[in-house]
Design a protein around this motif. Structure first.
Motif, PDB file in Angstrom:
ATOM      1  N   LEU A   1      -3.864   9.161  -1.069  1.00  0.00           N
ATOM      2  CA  LEU A   1      -2.855   8.112  -0.878  1.00  0.00           C
ATOM      3  C   LEU A   1      -1.739   8.214  -1.924  1.00  0.00           C
ATOM      4  O   LEU A   1      -0.559   8.050  -1.595  1.00  0.00           O
ATOM      5  N   VAL A   2      -2.098   8.541  -3.165  1.00  0.00           N
ATOM      6  CA  VAL A   2      -1.068   8.685  -4.206  1.00  0.00           C
ATOM      7  C   VAL A   2      -0.090   9.790  -3.799  1.00  0.00           C
ATOM      8  O   VAL A   2       1.135   9.629  -3.887  1.00  0.00           O
ATOM      9  N   GLU A   3      -0.639  10.904  -3.313  1.00  0.00           N
ATOM     10  CA  GLU A   3       0.214  12.031  -2.892  1.00  0.00           C
ATOM     11  C   GLU A   3       1.115  11.618  -1.721  1.00  0.00           C
ATOM     12  O   GLU A   3       2.325  11.900  -1.717  1.00  0.00           O
ATOM     13  N   ILE A   4       0.531  10.922  -0.749  1.00  0.00           N
ATOM     14  CA  ILE A   4       1.308  10.492   0.422  1.00  0.00           C
ATOM     15  C   ILE A   4       2.463   9.586  -0.009  1.00  0.00           C
ATOM     16  O   ILE A   4       3.603   9.730   0.456  1.00  0.00           O
ATOM     17  N   LEU A   5       2.169   8.654  -0.918  1.00  0.00           N
ATOM     18  CA  LEU A   5       3.210   7.698  -1.331  1.00  0.00           C
ATOM     19  C   LEU A   5       4.310   8.401  -2.123  1.00  0.00           C
ATOM     20  O   LEU A   5       5.500   8.123  -1.937  1.00  0.00           O
ATOM     21  N   ARG A   6       3.912   9.348  -2.983  1.00  0.00           N
ATOM     22  CA  ARG A   6       4.920  10.107  -3.749  1.00  0.00           C
ATOM     23  C   ARG A   6       5.820  10.885  -2.792  1.00  0.00           C
ATOM     24  O   ARG A   6       7.040  10.837  -2.907  1.00  0.00           O
ATOM     25  N   ASP A   7       5.182  11.581  -1.843  1.00  0.00           N
ATOM     26  CA  ASP A   7       5.953  12.384  -0.882  1.00  0.00           C
ATOM     27  C   ASP A   7       6.913  11.512  -0.087  1.00  0.00           C
ATOM     28  O   ASP A   7       7.979  11.962   0.323  1.00  0.00           O
ATOM     29  N   ALA A   8       6.531  10.267   0.144  1.00  0.00           N
ATOM     30  CA  ALA A   8       7.380   9.378   0.942  1.00  0.00           C
ATOM     31  C   ALA A   8       8.491   8.741   0.109  1.00  0.00           C
ATOM     32  O   ALA A   8       9.332   8.017   0.652  1.00  0.00           O
ATOM     33  N   GLY A   9       8.479   8.954  -1.223  1.00  0.00           N
ATOM     34  CA  GLY A   9       9.568   8.436  -2.055  1.00  0.00           C
ATOM     35  C   GLY A   9       9.234   7.197  -2.868  1.00  0.00           C
ATOM     36  O   GLY A   9      10.094   6.640  -3.545  1.00  0.00           O
ATOM     37  N   PHE A  10       7.966   6.746  -2.804  1.00  0.00           N
ATOM     38  CA  PHE A  10       7.556   5.626  -3.660  1.00  0.00           C
ATOM     39  C   PHE A  10       7.252   6.152  -5.063  1.00  0.00           C
ATOM     40  O   PHE A  10       7.081   7.360  -5.266  1.00  0.00           O
ATOM     41  N   GLN A  11       7.149   5.220  -6.024  1.00  0.00           N
ATOM     42  CA  GLN A  11       6.656   5.585  -7.352  1.00  0.00           C
ATOM     43  C   GLN A  11       5.321   4.883  -7.566  1.00  0.00           C
ATOM     44  O   GLN A  11       5.276   3.755  -8.054  1.00  0.00           O
ATOM     45  N   PRO A  12       4.232   5.565  -7.174  1.00  0.00           N
ATOM     46  CA  PRO A  12       2.919   4.929  -7.302  1.00  0.00           C
ATOM     47  C   PRO A  12       2.343   5.075  -8.715  1.00  0.00           C
ATOM     48  O   PRO A  12       2.590   6.092  -9.369  1.00  0.00           O
ATOM     49  N   ALA A  13       1.618   4.072  -9.176  1.00  0.00           N
ATOM     50  CA  ALA A  13       0.854   4.199 -10.426  1.00  0.00           C
ATOM     51  C   ALA A  13      -0.556   4.627 -10.021  1.00  0.00           C
ATOM     52  O   ALA A  13      -1.141   4.017  -9.131  1.00  0.00           O
ATOM     53  N   VAL A  14      -1.070   5.686 -10.663  1.00  0.00           N
ATOM     54  CA  VAL A  14      -2.404   6.183 -10.288  1.00  0.00           C
ATOM     55  C   VAL A  14      -3.461   5.205 -10.814  1.00  0.00           C
ATOM     56  O   VAL A  14      -3.549   4.978 -12.015  1.00  0.00           O
ATOM     57  N   PRO A  15      -4.246   4.577  -9.914  1.00  0.00           N
ATOM     58  CA  PRO A  15      -5.200   3.574 -10.398  1.00  0.00           C
ATOM     59  C   PRO A  15      -6.412   4.203 -11.072  1.00  0.00           C
ATOM     60  O   PRO A  15      -6.899   5.244 -10.644  1.00  0.00           O
ATOM     61  N   GLN A  16      -6.883   3.549 -12.132  1.00  0.00           N
ATOM     62  CA  GLN A  16      -8.105   3.990 -12.825  1.00  0.00           C
ATOM     63  C   GLN A  16      -9.345   3.434 -12.133  1.00  0.00           C
ATOM     64  O   GLN A  16     -10.455   3.900 -12.354  1.00  0.00           O
ATOM     65  N   GLY A  17      -9.150   2.395 -11.341  1.00  0.00           N
ATOM     66  CA  GLY A  17     -10.259   1.764 -10.646  1.00  0.00           C
ATOM     67  C   GLY A  17      -9.747   0.954  -9.474  1.00  0.00           C
ATOM     68  O   GLY A  17      -8.543   0.953  -9.192  1.00  0.00           O
ATOM     69  N   SER A  18     -10.659   0.266  -8.756  1.00  0.00           N
ATOM     70  CA  SER A  18     -10.347  -0.555  -7.563  1.00  0.00           C
ATOM     71  C   SER A  18     -10.014   0.353  -6.382  1.00  0.00           C
ATOM     72  O   SER A  18     -10.103   1.580  -6.486  1.00  0.00           O
ATOM     73  N   TYR A  19      -9.618  -0.247  -5.242  1.00  0.00           N
ATOM     74  CA  TYR A  19      -9.175   0.626  -4.148  1.00  0.00           C
ATOM     75  C   TYR A  19      -7.746   0.336  -3.703  1.00  0.00           C
ATOM     76  O   TYR A  19      -7.428   0.366  -2.543  1.00  0.00           O
TER      77      TYR A  19
END
Ligand code: PMP
Ligand code: GLN
Length: 384
Positions: free
Chosen positions: A297-315
């Motif tokens: 999901l992090v990769e998908i969001l980056r590719d789509a132009g978002f700036q995601p923070a990589v979570p250390q936990g949770s979903y």
């Protein structure tokens, strides 16, 4: 006709976004529930319990076999010993556990400390208790904890630190030093701790989770709330609990007995067995599968132009939308649902400054979804 206490809270953002996702046939990455089932073996345990006559009210504090399994879980995972008779209460999910704790412990005029963004039920339950709160922000994308700022929010009325670790929606997992500092702060100011640990089994990259109750001297001032919804991918079963020292748990029980009295008996019986059967091997696979979903999901969001923070936990992944739009997150979330067919959660209602501050640029995406659901999200988000 809604009471003055509850009027400011309106309709939960989870209900709103899921309704919109259904209306527009969008992928629902907004509400945090898995689109797959937990282990079928646990369904058999529930069926067996029903057939064996586990169908009337349970003991109000929970079926003794379940409180014993929960006590075992605390000992195994955190080296914390609780008396299954007097120091654990089974609740209708963590949601009721939090509500019963707040209603059982706080008086009108009391204050709580929160980390912001905060889960939406905390301010609402505090309001129902006639209590209020002060908060400090965890700022995207580092989510550093500003202890001095937190301490400056303490007043003569502050009774409680309400903590969520691993944290929804930021995915932050408190480090050892942060926990030690929080423990010292609570001791210095004689604060109780209500810790929401529903994502206790979901941490990544070897990052450990330890409840504040397990830090030296903290057991006596901490209540730990959790549930089986996330760990067993059965969010609809609503088996939760609160554990802590007898004096605090008696306060929780004082409210629980009038909120729900008892929780669904056959599901309690099934979870009592499941908690013991599904130990470290299950949990390791569970975490690995979630790490794979997170990375995708992090990769998908980056590719789509978002700036995601990589979570250390949770979903959940909290992503900044600034690179994609000038719009605020709630408006952009509507556009994503209508135009792209992906539902994400605007988190502005998790912040005190609401529509204007940091939360107005952030959307939360849930990755408790099948890999093919996430791949479909990639295809749809490419339209951005
Ligand atoms: N606390 C947090 C931080 C959550 O994310 C959730 C929802 N998943 C809950 C509490 C509620 O848990 P439950 O479904 O067990 O009531
Ligand atoms: N806790 C879940 C989330 O954060 C949903 C809970 C709810 O629907 N109230 O998405």
């Amino acid at each position: 006709m809604i009471s003055r206490k509850l009027r400011p809270f309106g309709v939960s953002i989870f209900s709103t976004m899921t309704r919109l996702a259904l209306e527009h046939e969008a992928l629902n990455l907004a509400q945090g529930f898995p689109d797959f089932d937990g282990p079928g073996e646990i369904f058999d345990l529930a069926r067996k319990a029903m057939e064996e006559g586990c169908n009337q009210y349970a003991r109000s504090r929970g079926l003794p076999v379940l409180t014993a399994s929960i006590a075992h879980h605390f000992t195994e995972c955190y080296g914390l010993d609780y008396d299954p008779e007097t120091e654990i209460v089974v609740t209708c999910g963590a949601t009721e556990g939090l509500a019963a704790s707040i209603l059982g412990l706080l008086d009108p005029g009391d204050e709580a400390l929160l980390l912001e963004p905060y889960y939406d039920s905390y301010p609402a339950c505090l309001a129902m208790a006639g209590a209020s709160f002060r908060s400090v922000p965890l700022v995207h994308p580092e989510f550093a904890l500003d202890l001095e700022a937190l301490e400056s929010r303490i007043t003569g009325r502050t009774r409680l630190l309400l903590l969520n670790d691993p944290h929804n929606p930021t995915g932050k997992v408190l480090g050892e030093e942060e926990c030690e500092a929080l423990a010292a702060l609570c001791t210095r100011h004689d604060l109780l701790v209500l810790e929401d640990a529903v994502y206790e089994q979901l941490t990544y990259d070897g990052r450990p989770f330890r409840p504040l109750a397990a830090f030296p001297g903290m057991r006596e001032r901490c209540l730990t709330v959790s549930s089986t919804g996330k760990t067993f991918s059965l969010t609809g079963w609503k088996i939760g609990w609160v554990a802590g020292p007898k004096g605090l748990v008696d306060a929780v029980q004082a409210a629980h007995q009038f909120l729900t009295f008892a929780v669904a008996t056959p599901f309690q019986a099934a979870m009592a067995e499941a908690l013991r059967r599904f130990g470290p091997p299950y949990l390791e696979t569970f975490r690995n599968e979630y790490r794979e979903r997170r990375d995708l999901l992090v990769e998908i969001l980056r590719d789509a132009g978002f700036q995601p923070a990589v979570p250390q936990g949770s979903y959940f992944v909290l992503a900044d939308i600034t690179g994609l739009t000038d719009k605020k997150a709630p408006e952009f979330a509507l556009e994503l649902i209508r135009r792209v067919g992906v539902a994400a959660l605007p988190v502005d209602s998790f912040y005190t400054e609401g529509k204007e501050g940091e939360g107005s640029r952030l959307l939360r995406f849930a990755f408790c979804k099948r890999l093919d659901t996430l791949e479909e999200a990639r295809r749809r988000l490419a339209a951005l």
